[in-house]
Design a protein around this motif. Structure first.
Motif, PDB file in Angstrom:
ATOM      1  N   PHE A 148       0.842  -1.196   0.000  1.00  0.00           N
ATOM      2  CA  PHE A 148       0.000   0.000   0.000  1.00  0.00           C
ATOM      3  C   PHE A 148       0.880   1.249   0.000  1.00  0.00           C
ATOM      4  CE2 PHE A 148      -2.541  -3.286   2.021  1.00  0.00           C
ATOM      5  CZ  PHE A 148      -3.797  -3.111   1.475  1.00  0.00           C
ATOM      6  N   LYS A 149       0.461   2.266  -0.712  1.00  0.00           N
ATOM      7  CA  LYS A 149       1.211   3.524  -0.752  1.00  0.00           C
ATOM      8  C   LYS A 149       0.861   4.340   0.493  1.00  0.00           C
ATOM      9  CE  LYS A 149       2.360   5.215  -4.681  1.00  0.00           C
ATOM     10  NZ  LYS A 149       2.349   5.816  -6.048  1.00  0.00           N
ATOM     11  N   LYS A 150       1.884   4.671   1.275  1.00  0.00           N
ATOM     12  CA  LYS A 150       1.683   5.399   2.532  1.00  0.00           C
ATOM     13  C   LYS A 150       1.023   6.755   2.290  1.00  0.00           C
ATOM     14  CE  LYS A 150       2.465   6.723   6.907  1.00  0.00           C
ATOM     15  NZ  LYS A 150       3.822   6.891   7.432  1.00  0.00           N
ATOM     16  N   GLN A 151       1.370   7.426   1.202  1.00  0.00           N
ATOM     17  CA  GLN A 151       0.838   8.754   0.931  1.00  0.00           C
ATOM     18  C   GLN A 151      -0.681   8.735   0.786  1.00  0.00           C
ATOM     19  OE1 GLN A 151       3.114  11.456   0.837  1.00  0.00           O
ATOM     20  NE2 GLN A 151       1.189  12.571   1.158  1.00  0.00           N
ATOM     21  N   ILE A 152      -1.211   7.708   0.125  1.00  0.00           N
ATOM     22  CA  ILE A 152      -2.663   7.595  -0.036  1.00  0.00           C
ATOM     23  C   ILE A 152      -3.334   7.375   1.318  1.00  0.00           C
ATOM     24  CG2 ILE A 152      -4.519   6.152  -0.993  1.00  0.00           C
ATOM     25  CD1 ILE A 152      -2.800   5.736  -3.461  1.00  0.00           C
ATOM     26  N   ILE A 153      -2.755   6.530   2.139  1.00  0.00           N
ATOM     27  CA  ILE A 153      -3.305   6.261   3.476  1.00  0.00           C
ATOM     28  C   ILE A 153      -3.320   7.537   4.304  1.00  0.00           C
ATOM     29  CG2 ILE A 153      -2.900   5.026   5.643  1.00  0.00           C
ATOM     30  CD1 ILE A 153      -1.776   2.713   3.970  1.00  0.00           C
ATOM     31  N   GLN A 154      -2.242   8.313   4.219  1.00  0.00           N
ATOM     32  CA  GLN A 154      -2.153   9.558   4.981  1.00  0.00           C
ATOM     33  C   GLN A 154      -3.117  10.620   4.450  1.00  0.00           C
ATOM     34  OE1 GLN A 154       2.047  10.634   4.863  1.00  0.00           O
ATOM     35  NE2 GLN A 154       2.199  10.279   7.056  1.00  0.00           N
ATOM     36  N   ASP A 155      -3.105  10.826   3.152  1.00  0.00           N
ATOM     37  CA  ASP A 155      -3.898  11.913   2.556  1.00  0.00           C
ATOM     38  C   ASP A 155      -5.391  11.747   2.811  1.00  0.00           C
ATOM     39  OD1 ASP A 155      -1.583  13.030   1.626  1.00  0.00           O
ATOM     40  OD2 ASP A 155      -1.851  12.415  -0.467  1.00  0.00           O
ATOM     41  N   TYR A 156      -5.870  10.505   2.842  1.00  0.00           N
ATOM     42  CA  TYR A 156      -7.311  10.256   2.975  1.00  0.00           C
ATOM     43  C   TYR A 156      -7.678   9.672   4.339  1.00  0.00           C
ATOM     44  CZ  TYR A 156      -7.236  11.243  -1.987  1.00  0.00           C
ATOM     45  OH  TYR A 156      -7.060  11.866  -3.205  1.00  0.00           O
ATOM     46  N   HIS A 157      -6.722   9.728   5.268  1.00  0.00           N
ATOM     47  CA  HIS A 157      -6.966   9.331   6.666  1.00  0.00           C
ATOM     48  C   HIS A 157      -7.592   7.934   6.763  1.00  0.00           C
ATOM     49  CE1 HIS A 157      -6.091  13.547   7.496  1.00  0.00           C
ATOM     50  NE2 HIS A 157      -7.046  13.888   6.640  1.00  0.00           N
ATOM     51  N   ILE A 158      -7.010   7.001   6.036  1.00  0.00           N
ATOM     52  CA  ILE A 158      -7.523   5.621   6.024  1.00  0.00           C
ATOM     53  C   ILE A 158      -6.983   4.874   7.230  1.00  0.00           C
ATOM     54  CG2 ILE A 158      -7.650   3.481   4.710  1.00  0.00           C
ATOM     55  CD1 ILE A 158      -7.130   5.192   2.183  1.00  0.00           C
ATOM     56  N   GLN A 159      -7.885   4.274   7.984  1.00  0.00           N
ATOM     57  CA  GLN A 159      -7.507   3.508   9.171  1.00  0.00           C
ATOM     58  C   GLN A 159      -8.332   2.237   9.249  1.00  0.00           C
ATOM     59  OE1 GLN A 159      -7.999   6.220  12.569  1.00  0.00           O
ATOM     60  NE2 GLN A 159      -5.768   6.235  12.755  1.00  0.00           N
ATOM     61  N   PHE A 160      -7.870   1.315  10.074  1.00  0.00           N
ATOM     62  CA  PHE A 160      -8.669   0.140  10.391  1.00  0.00           C
ATOM     63  C   PHE A 160      -9.721   0.538  11.417  1.00  0.00           C
ATOM     64  CE2 PHE A 160      -4.800  -1.687   8.735  1.00  0.00           C
ATOM     65  CZ  PHE A 160      -5.251  -2.777   8.006  1.00  0.00           C
ATOM     66  N   ASN A 161     -10.950   0.063  11.217  1.00  0.00           N
ATOM     67  CA  ASN A 161     -12.044   0.358  12.139  1.00  0.00           C
ATOM     68  C   ASN A 161     -11.874  -0.505  13.392  1.00  0.00           C
ATOM     69  OD1 ASN A 161     -14.572   0.464  13.502  1.00  0.00           O
ATOM     70  ND2 ASN A 161     -15.580   1.069  11.603  1.00  0.00           N
ATOM     71  N   GLU A 162     -11.572   0.130  14.518  1.00  0.00           N
ATOM     72  CA  GLU A 162     -11.276  -0.600  15.743  1.00  0.00           C
ATOM     73  C   GLU A 162     -12.517  -1.161  16.418  1.00  0.00           C
ATOM     74  OE1 GLU A 162      -8.620   1.639  18.239  1.00  0.00           O
ATOM     75  OE2 GLU A 162      -7.337   2.202  16.543  1.00  0.00           O
ATOM     76  N   ASN A 163     -13.690  -0.841  15.896  1.00  0.00           N
ATOM     77  CA  ASN A 163     -14.934  -1.411  16.426  1.00  0.00           C
ATOM     78  C   ASN A 163     -15.318  -2.708  15.719  1.00  0.00           C
ATOM     79  OD1 ASN A 163     -15.522   0.693  18.318  1.00  0.00           O
ATOM     80  ND2 ASN A 163     -16.124   1.993  16.605  1.00  0.00           N
ATOM     81  N   MET A 164     -14.584  -3.050  14.670  1.00  0.00           N
ATOM     82  CA  MET A 164     -14.877  -4.270  13.924  1.00  0.00           C
ATOM     83  C   MET A 164     -13.897  -5.361  14.323  1.00  0.00           C
ATOM     84  SD  MET A 164     -15.827  -2.800  10.127  1.00  0.00           S
ATOM     85  CE  MET A 164     -16.546  -4.347   9.602  1.00  0.00           C
ATOM     86  N   VAL A 165     -14.431  -6.548  14.603  1.00  0.00           N
ATOM     87  CA  VAL A 165     -13.576  -7.658  15.028  1.00  0.00           C
ATOM     88  C   VAL A 165     -13.378  -8.681  13.915  1.00  0.00           C
ATOM     89  CG1 VAL A 165     -14.142  -7.412  17.471  1.00  0.00           C
ATOM     90  CG2 VAL A 165     -15.551  -8.891  16.029  1.00  0.00           C
ATOM     91  N   VAL A 166     -14.184  -8.592  12.854  1.00  0.00           N
ATOM     92  CA  VAL A 166     -14.000  -9.434  11.676  1.00  0.00           C
ATOM     93  C   VAL A 166     -14.187  -8.564  10.431  1.00  0.00           C
ATOM     94  CG1 VAL A 166     -14.729 -11.591  12.759  1.00  0.00           C
ATOM     95  CG2 VAL A 166     -16.441 -10.134  11.676  1.00  0.00           C
TER      96      VAL A 166
END
Length: 331
Positions: free
Chosen positions: A165-183
């Protein structure tokens, strides 16, 4: 020197496998990497082993945190990463090819996302390669959208490992894993990334080993949690459908049935069948995309009117398992 690759490894109760995982990174011919071991409050000695391994190589960084689940561990890894590219590696998995990272980085020159094949690995049966392409192929513009439409119901596509994954895309669009999801948190992260991605490379390497461990954790979901998961997934899928012009056939048939199959499996793990749970399950089934998917099968639709809820779900499980033939061992 090539671009720095940040390899994020969430660690929780995997002391028996962690050294194998780390060694597979150390053996890589590509050397411009950093390895982030995120100890997610592991109650065994995994955290201590992380510190020992970090003392042996300055490219290994260790972060200790209170237990919060794999999503929170990966999010911390993303926050602390310094690389141009990000890889996710599970602590009981490993790289089986010393040129694996080098191959993916080479493939990344004309892409914002690199996807590779992998190998199932078990201590009893050894390696079982899973190829996703015969030849390394690049997709962009309309061919990219067509490929996404074809692959959204495939297990090898819905995970975050065996990818760059390109780090810049993750940063620019604030993409994160949803910590409320377990699956299915992997799939959600991937969907959000794809919304802002414009090109990808599908690599023919199979250098990632997915470890089929006996007794892998069986998560349990209440029907209320399953409803939350389903709605979150469907919201992001709808956005991706609009972005990539995914056909209604794919959207209404394959994908809702896939996730419904998965969530009913986790609900059954609770072995609790209370009235409120049944109400929530009915709400899942009545979700317009899910309902449309289920109504494609006349035989199953007829039985919804003749049998009680639990038998309906058993029939649904059979329908989806037969029609899509997913490997139950991977969930």
């Amino acid at each position: 020197m090539g671009p720095l690759v940040s390899i994020i490894v969430p660690v929780y109760k995997t002391k028996a496998y962690l050294e194998r995982c780390v060694k597979s990174v150390l053996n890589q011919t590509y050397t411009d990497w950093e390895l982030l071991l995120v100890d997610d409050g592991s109650p065994d000695e995994s955290g201590e082993l992380c510190d020992i391994l970090a003392q042996q190589n300055t490219q290994i960084k260790v972060f200790h945190k209170k237990n919060g689940g794999v999503s929170s561990a990966r999010n911390l890894g993303i926050k602390e990463s310094k690389g141009t590219w990000i890889m996710f590696l599970d602590s009981d998995d490993f790289f089986n090819d010393i040129n694996y990272i080098k191959t993916l980085v080479t493939n990344s020159k004309n892409a914002d996302l690199v996807i590779s094949g992998f190998s199932y690995y078990s201590e009893t049966n050894g390696y079982k390669p899973k190829s996703i392409t015969d030849e390394t192929t690049y997709f962009s513009d309309q061919t990219y959208k067509d490929y996404i439409s074809l692959c959204l119901n495939r297990f090898d596509f819905l995970v975050v490992w065996a990818k760059l994954f390109k780090k810049q895309i993750i940063q620019d669009y604030h993409i994160q894993f949803n910590e409320n999801m377990v699956v299915t948190e992997d799939a959600l992260f991937l969907y959000q990334y794809l919304l802002h991605n414009r090109s990808l490379c599908v690599s023919n390497t199979k250098g990632y080993s997915f470890f089929l461990k006996q007794g892998k954790p069986q998560y349990k979901l209440s029907a209320f949690q399953a409803t939350f998961h389903m709605n979150t997934i469907m919201y992001n899928l709808k956005a991706l459908q609009d972005q990539c012009n995914i056909s209604n056939q794919v959207f209404y048939e394959y994908i809702p049935a896939y996730f419904l199959r998965l969530y009913t499996k986790y609900i059954w793990a609770n072995k609790l069948w209370f009235k409120e749970d049944c109400k929530e399950i009915k709400r899942i089934i009545k979700n317009p995309p899910v309902k449309a998917a289920l109504q494609k099968n006349i035989f199953i639709r007829m039985f919804y009117h003749l049998f009680p809820l639990r038998l309906q779900l058993l029939l649904l499980d059979f329908q989806v398992r037969y029609k899509f033939r997913f490997n139950p061992s991977i969930y």
